[in-house]
Each structure stands twice: as C-alpha cells, then as structure tokens.
Design an enzyme around this catalytic site. Structure first.
Site, PDB file in Angstrom:
ATOM      1  N   SER A  37       0.797  -1.234   0.000  1.00 50.87           N
ATOM      2  CA  SER A  37       0.000   0.000   0.000  1.00 50.87           C
ATOM      3  C   SER A  37       0.823   1.274   0.000  1.00 50.87           C
ATOM      4  CB  SER A  37      -0.946   0.019   1.204  1.00 50.87           C
ATOM      5  OG  SER A  37      -1.997  -0.898   1.028  1.00 50.87           O
ATOM      6  N   VAL A  38       2.125   1.178   0.164  1.00 50.39           N
ATOM      7  CA  VAL A  38       2.970   2.362   0.000  1.00 50.39           C
ATOM      8  C   VAL A  38       2.756   2.950  -1.393  1.00 50.39           C
ATOM      9  CG1 VAL A  38       5.368   3.195  -0.014  1.00 50.39           C
ATOM     10  CG2 VAL A  38       4.648   1.487   1.668  1.00 50.39           C
TER      11      VAL A  38
END
Length: 366
Positions: free
Chosen positions: A71-72
């Site tokens: 999710s970065v």
C-alpha cells in the site's frame, strides 16, 4: 552519511544482527537533502525462521534493488490522478461517472481518493488469475452498488483503490496508470519505481518472504468480514508464490504492487514536501499539494477497524506527517514539522516494529 545520523545507521544494522531483517533499504531526506541511504541483507528469498538464505551471498541487496511495497504505492497512484486534477482535466468533486460512463456508484473523485467511495472490495468473487485482468475487475467495480453512502464513512479500499484511480486516469488520459507514472512523474523526477515491470527490472527484484509462517492468516481478518473480502478477492496477494512471480510483477495492480527503492520513495516525498518542485522540475502546484495532504476524512475506518485520517491518497498522523505504510512492513512519508522524508522498504513480511525503532532513532538525531 552525516555522522549526526549514526544512531539511525546503527539501528538499521542491529535489525540484521538480531535476525529481524534479512533484506531492506532505508532512505531519509532532511531539510531538502538526502542524509541517509542504507541497504542491507539479500534480495533472495529467506526461509521462515532463517536469517540468511543459502544463496544470499550471491544476491546482495543493491541500491537499485526493487521490492513490492504493497500500500505504500497507493499515494503514488493517487498522484497520477491528482496531476490530471492539477491540469484541470478532472474535478475533485465531479462524479466518477462523468469520466467513466456506466459507473453505478454515486461517488465523486474526491471520495475515491479518500477511501470513502463505498467500494472497498471487489463485489464478484474471482479466481486468483483474475488479478491480472484489468478490464474484468474494473467492470465489476463499475456495476457495483456501494456498501455505504459515498462520503459517509471510510474503509481502506485495499485492492480496489488502484483500479478505481487507475481507470479514471486511463479514461481521461488514455494511458494506463503505469505508463502515466513512468512518463509524467517517475521520469521527470528521476524516481526508480513503477507499476508493471519489464523483464530487465524484474531481474533486480527482491523476493518477499515471511518473518512468521502465520503472517498471511494473521493479517487476513475474520472470515467473511469486510477486511477479509477487501484483502482476499482475488486471492493470492499475500502469497509469496504469487507475488514473487512474473505475472504479478508485470501486471499493474496499483493499490498493492508498486515496486520501488527506498531512495525513490524518499525523493518523491521530498518533492511533495517542497511544494511540488524537485531539482527545479515542477510537477504539482503548491496549492494542489496542500489540498492533497489535507485531512479529508477523520473518523472510523471499517476495513482497518480503527480511527483514521485520510487525505487524498495518504494517511495523516496526529504529528502532522502524511504518507502510507504497506502491509508487511514497508513505509514512506513526509514530516513537515520536523522537516524530513522517510522511506523503508523490506522483503521480510512482518509488522511495523522495525520502522518504529528506526523513526525513534531518527527523532533522537533531530
């Protein structure tokens, strides 16, 4: 590295010495300048419970080693759509259906970007191979009714975020979000990160491995829960046999399969922290950056099962920092109050305790 930041280096090295880390990189910019750039360990897969792989000496982690940061990558995908907002081609408060005919949910672009659109999970159960079928999954989303009134509450759009944002980019601009990122952001700002890798870039990827064999189950959520539906349809996103394969790495799955170096992520956030200009190259208007990093939603998150502050693509923290962590332990953000950007990327899937210790060491230096 400046001697002032020696405690950060020592903490990074201690993670490897203690067997808590097997392959990772750390980058920090402070006051507009890179001050920490560390790599360690191996990019080869490490068996659970082992600290070094049999072939580790042949695959040392390099400054250009890429790793899946989960999710970065969500803020990176969001920036592609926000660039179209900045250029006047997309309105934040326009309905998604204005750009995506047939899109059923009455959600706005702003609600999509802030995880309040009500579509946190793909609505139709699909097999693992569907993860690479962009058209199928986008059609599923377009036909879906929202799980709540858009804008009323948040739930991290764990996998759907990238398809919602990316399809808006594709319909407005004509390019896929991966190509848009490469040509409009990564190229001009010299960022080593991408959605959808070619064969050459795949050869420099780190293989993900589990710190604990129970990690996939521990992160799944209760069977049938919103979290479980959001994370596990299509299945395989936390299966190292899937995510270390060429199909996953070559596909564009923007919510969860950005491949990046720590240096690239710290550099990206440095450009945002400077108001949208990096090394004289202006990509975003300062007002757009301010709006993108402002809290848009403050309240419960039904997928995270806790309170959250969402900006347009990032999480905002009470200390004023904004960015995003990824399941498995990677994280990147900017801290305007302290004047730094931070990026840690790891191939050893586990908790965020490693990042917590590194940040504590960094703050002790400032």
């Amino acid at each position: 590295m400046q001697s002032r930041f020696a405690p950060v280096r020592d903490t990074f090295h201690d993670l490897f010495a203690a067997g808590r880390e097997t392959g990772a990189a750390l980058a920090v910019w402070y006051d507009g300048t890179p001050v920490v750039d560390l790599v360690g360990g191996t990019r080869a897969a490490v068996p659970t419970g082992a600290t070094v792989p049999a072939v580790g000496a042949d695959h040392p982690w390099q400054p250009d080693t890429l790793v899946n940061v989960y999710s970065v990558g969500k803020p990176v995908a969001a920036l592609c759509l926000l660039m179209l907002v900045d250029r006047g081609r997309v309105g934040l408060d326009a309905p998604v259906s204005a750009y995506w005919p047939g899109f059923r949910a009455p959600a706005t672009v702003r609600q999509v970007l802030s995880h309040t659109a009500g579509l946190p999970a793909f609505p139709v159960p699909r097999p693992a191979e569907a993860v690479t079928d962009w058209g199928l999954l986008c059609a599923d989303l377009a036909a879906a009714d929202p799980e709540w009134e858009p804008g009323s509450v948040a739930g991290e759009h764990a996998w759907t975020y990238g398809h919602l944002v990316g399809e808006l980019v594709r319909r407005v601009d004509g390019r896929t979000v991966g190509r848009f990122l490469a040509e409009e952001i990564a190229g001009p700002w010299r960022l080593d990160l991408a959605f959808g890798l070619g064969a050459a870039d795949q050869r420099r990827c780190a293989d993900l491995s589990y710190a604990d064999p129970g990690w996939p189950d521990a992160t799944a959520g209760e069977p049938g829960s919103l979290r479980a539906r959001a994370l596990d349809n299509p299945p395989g996103g936390r299966d190292v046999a899937v995510v270390n394969g060429p199909s996953w790495r070559s596909a564009e799955i923007p919510a969860v399969n950005l491949h990046a170096t720590a240096a690239a992520l710290a550099r990206l956030y440095a450009g945002l922290l400077a108001g949208g200009t990096l090394d004289g190259v202006r990509l975003f208007d300062p007002d757009l950056v301010a709006e993108a990093t402002r809290v848009q939603y403050d309240g419960p998150d039904l997928v995270l099962d806790r309170a959250a502050h969402w900006t347009l693509g990032m999480q905002w923290e009470p200390d004023g920092s904004w960015g995003m962590g990824g399941i498995g332990g990677s994280s990147a953000w900017a801290d305007p109050e302290r004047g730094y950007t931070f990026a840690y990327v790891t191939s050893r899937l586990g908790a965020h305790d490693r990042v917590d210790e590194l940040v504590e060491a960094l703050h002790s230096c400032l």
